[in-house]
Every structure is written in structure tokens, then in C-alpha cells.
Design an enzyme around this catalytic site. Sequence first.
Site, PDB file in Angstrom:
ATOM      1  CE  LYS A 171      41.243  44.650  28.616  1.00  0.00           C
ATOM      2  NZ  LYS A 171      39.858  45.105  28.569  1.00  0.00           N
ATOM      3  CD  GLU A 246      44.155  35.851  43.008  1.00  0.00           C
ATOM      4  OE1 GLU A 246      43.416  34.853  43.072  1.00  0.00           O
ATOM      5  OE2 GLU A 246      45.150  36.009  43.740  1.00  0.00           O
ATOM      6  CB  CYS A 280      36.210  34.857  41.800  1.00  0.00           C
ATOM      7  SG  CYS A 280      36.645  36.161  42.942  1.00  0.00           S
ATOM      8  CD  GLU A 379      34.215  30.880  37.647  1.00  0.00           C
ATOM      9  OE1 GLU A 379      34.794  31.164  36.585  1.00  0.00           O
ATOM     10  OE2 GLU A 379      34.494  31.410  38.735  1.00  0.00           O
TER      11      GLU A 379
END
Length: 477
Positions: A171, A246, A280, A379
Site C-alpha cells: 500500500k 522507520e 526523514c 519533526e
Amino acid sequence: MTLHQNLIAGEWVGGDGIANVNPSNTNDVVGEYARASAEDASAAIAAAKAAFPAWSRSGILERHAVLRKTADEILVRKDELGRLLSREEGKTLAEGIGETIRASQIFDFFAGECLRLAGETLPSVRPNIGVEISREAVGVVGIITPWNFPIAIPAWKIAPALAYGNTIVFKPAELVPGCSWAIVDILHRAGLPKGVLNLVMGKGSVVGQAMLDSPDVQAITFTGSVGTGKRVAMASVEHNRKFQLEMGGKNPFVVLDDADLSVAVEAAVNSAFFSTGQRCTASSRVIVTEGIHDKFVAAMGERMKGLVVDDALKAGTHIGPVVDQSQLNQDTDYIAIGKQEGARLAFGGELISRDTPGFYLQPALFTEATNAMRISREEIFGPVAAVIRVKDYDEALAVANDTPFGLSSGIATTSLKHATHFKRNSEAGMVMVNLPTAGVDFHVPFGGRKGSSHGPREQGKYAAEFYTTVKTAYTLA
Ligand code: NAD
């Protein structure tokens, strides 16, 4: 416009589609992509389950051939696929083509891994007994990916999953189905048997959730936000399945007094702003010792003036648009938060318009930030970075490690002593010396620690840890 369908049990299926929109020009529709339902996800899981016994026992040359052909086709089509990537995600054409080449290299590497599968034989502690240790495929692997690396992340999960004999329900992120569809099409035509690789594009809350809730998915590999990662973890514990996460980062880049100024500035600008800061491994905390601080900030400002923010497909663009309106809102919200918290917006941060309607933001650099501010702890995932002034190396290291995340870190220094100490003591999965925090090789392990990652590393030969399960067999001679 042609509808790009889902692939379930070797058939292209699905009617209801949504538009994939170009963030550099919201009038440009990249294509129509089908949206799978929860029932489609169940059918894909059933197909992967049915295909597993044969694929997990398939010959290594069969798997090698499919991965090799895929690597070759991606490379031949690198300009076209790189363009598709930049058009749907907004990173520059050079970055899009670079990422496409990397996807080809990943398939090439794992084609090779099919031929390097090895086990161990050891004598038992009991006489006349031999012990064989081998790796077997895990089963049906669910692959859930984010939008920021539309071809590399799918590649680095699909290639090892297939190489080690697993079947897949994949997906991709809703925002960037184009590259995922293209690589599934290539793999399908390269000769994968029906049901080995199933593509279900659509909403995370529907398709992704159906994968999390299925007892027939034996492993899930996920890259995305911390919030969704936690859901994957909870559901996987419930189903006693293997999972790998992750997630986010708040990666520090340290600049010491003894740094080569131009190396430091180049690495900091790349870390913070390239790929629009949407990596990231991007660095949004630049930790600078006081002796070089003012010179460094002035040089950053000069360098930032030269950055061209424009349509990702235009020659000469350094920084493409933000991926969509909601990410742009998040970036501008954090710029407002940084100002309220007392940091100084030294450069950039303005919304800008270009020839086409898109999500353009001038890269922003805060100074006078502290590590306690929200802009230093959370973040942002955009072209927004903050400089934190520190006294010396010891304070820089402490600030660098003072974060809930631990994906990558970097240091600019000419001191062997400090570089060595930082490599050993930085609490991150990947450490860079005189290099940007982002930009990693495909043949070595990738991953972090603390709140950034969970489970075995991805990429290189370390990928086998997640995509295989170990068997220990004893035989009486
Ligand atoms: P996201 O968590 O919103 O989405 C990731 C994927 O999860 C998408 O495919 C989404 O559809 C799916 N999803 C959403 N809800 C779900 C649910 N209930 N069940 C199952 N699946 C669901 O993340 P994003 O916004 O696409 O990506 C940005 C994030 O990804 C950032 O936090 C970034 O740091 C992280 N990221 C991490 C790495 C890494 O390797 N550490 C690499 C790239 C991106």
C-alpha cells in the site's frame, strides 16, 4: 484519462479513482489512480497467502531474473520515471532521476542477494549430531510506505521481500501512487507469478487498517509518521506478527569552531533544505559552537540567497514545492511557533508565488533557538531549520543527543579527536562526518534508534533479518 488500477491476484482491477496532483502546478493532474476498498485489501491478502507456498520454494534463478529485469527496465526508463516522481512529489528533476537510479540499484543488489543466500553448519555439542542454520521466508509481508521517497522506499522493501521468497501486499502513500504503480507494473511484466505482488492503492485508514487487522499478514514493514507507526506496532503485537518501523527524525548537525566553513555550510544547506526538507534524515537542528557561530550564520544567509525555489521540473530549480497544502500549513504553523517561542527568523520563511499555482515556501532559518523549543523537538518535515548556539563540543554532543529521535546525525569538524568521539557517542543509527545528514548508500544498513525506528535495519544484507526467519535443524548422523 486512463485509470491506473490495483493489481490483485495478477489482475488489474478497480473502478473508482482519484486524481494525483502535481504540487508544482495544481492545475496539472499526473493521472487517475484507483482507490482500493477494505474488501480489495482482503482479496489481495488472500491472493498473497495462496501464492506463498510456491513462491517461497521457487528457484533462486527465477527470483533473480525478475529482480534483474526490473532493475534494468527502471534504469532504461530513469528519465521518464524520474520525471513522474518529481511531478507527483515535487522534488527536483535531478533528485527524482537520482532516486530512480537508486531504485534500480536496489533491485540489482537484491537480484544478487538471491544468489548469495547462505546458511551455516555447525557441529552439535552432542557427538554425531550436525546442526544446520538456514533462513526461510516469513510469509505474507504487508508494505506501507510514505510519500517522500515515492520510488526508493517501495524498492527497498519490495526487492528484499521478493528476494527472500515472501509474497506481498503493498500500500503506497495516497499522495504519490504513480511511481509505485509503475514499479508494480514493471515487476508484473517481468514475470512474477499471480498473487506474489499485490498493489492496493488507497486510504491508510481503510486499506492500511485492513492490512493491520488481518491475521494472514505475517510481517509489516512500515515507513511513515510516529503516530501511524504506533498503530502498526499495537496491531502487530495483537496478531503476534513481525513488524519493522522507520519513523520520524529530528536530526542534529553539529558545526565546531575548527570546521571548514564552506564544507559546513554546504552540508547544512543540503541537510536542511534539499528535497524541500522532506527527508526523514533531514537536519532541522544546526548546533553551532560560539567561536564560529556568527561567521556560519552569515555564510548560511549568503548561500540561502542563491537557492532557487521553483517548479520541480524546471532546469535550475534547487528546491521544489512542499508536497501539499496540509504539509505547507504544518510548515508555516511551525514558523509562527518558532517566532512565538522567541527564536529569530533570520532568513526566508515566506510563502512565494511562481508562474504556476503550487506550494512554494522560501527555506527558513531560525537563529537564537534553544533545544527546548518545539521547533527543536518536533519533526517539522519541511524546509525549516534552527541554529542553536553552544559553548563547546561537549555541550554540542549533549544537545545533539537530547531528543526523542535517533535516525541520523552529522558533524562538521577538522578534528580527528572530535569526529571519532562523535561517531562513537552520537545516539543515532547513522552518523555523518563532514557530510550532510541525508544521502545514504543502498548497499549498507539504514535505520535509527530511540523513537525513530523499531526492528531490524533495512537495506544491504542486513535486510535479511526482517524478511527471513531463522531455522535451526539437528540431524543424527
Ligand atoms: P503517514 O504515517 O501519514 O503515512 C504513512 C503510510 O501509512 C501511508 O501509506 C498512509 O496511508 C499509511 N497509513 C495511514 N494511516 C494508517 C492506518 N491507520 N493503518 C495503516 N496504514 C496507515 O506518514 P507520511 O506523512 O506519508 O510520511 C511522512 C513521515 O514519514 C515523516 O514522519 C517522516 O519522518 C517519515 N519517514 C521516515 C523515514 C525513515 O526511514 N525513518 C523515511 C521516510 C519518511
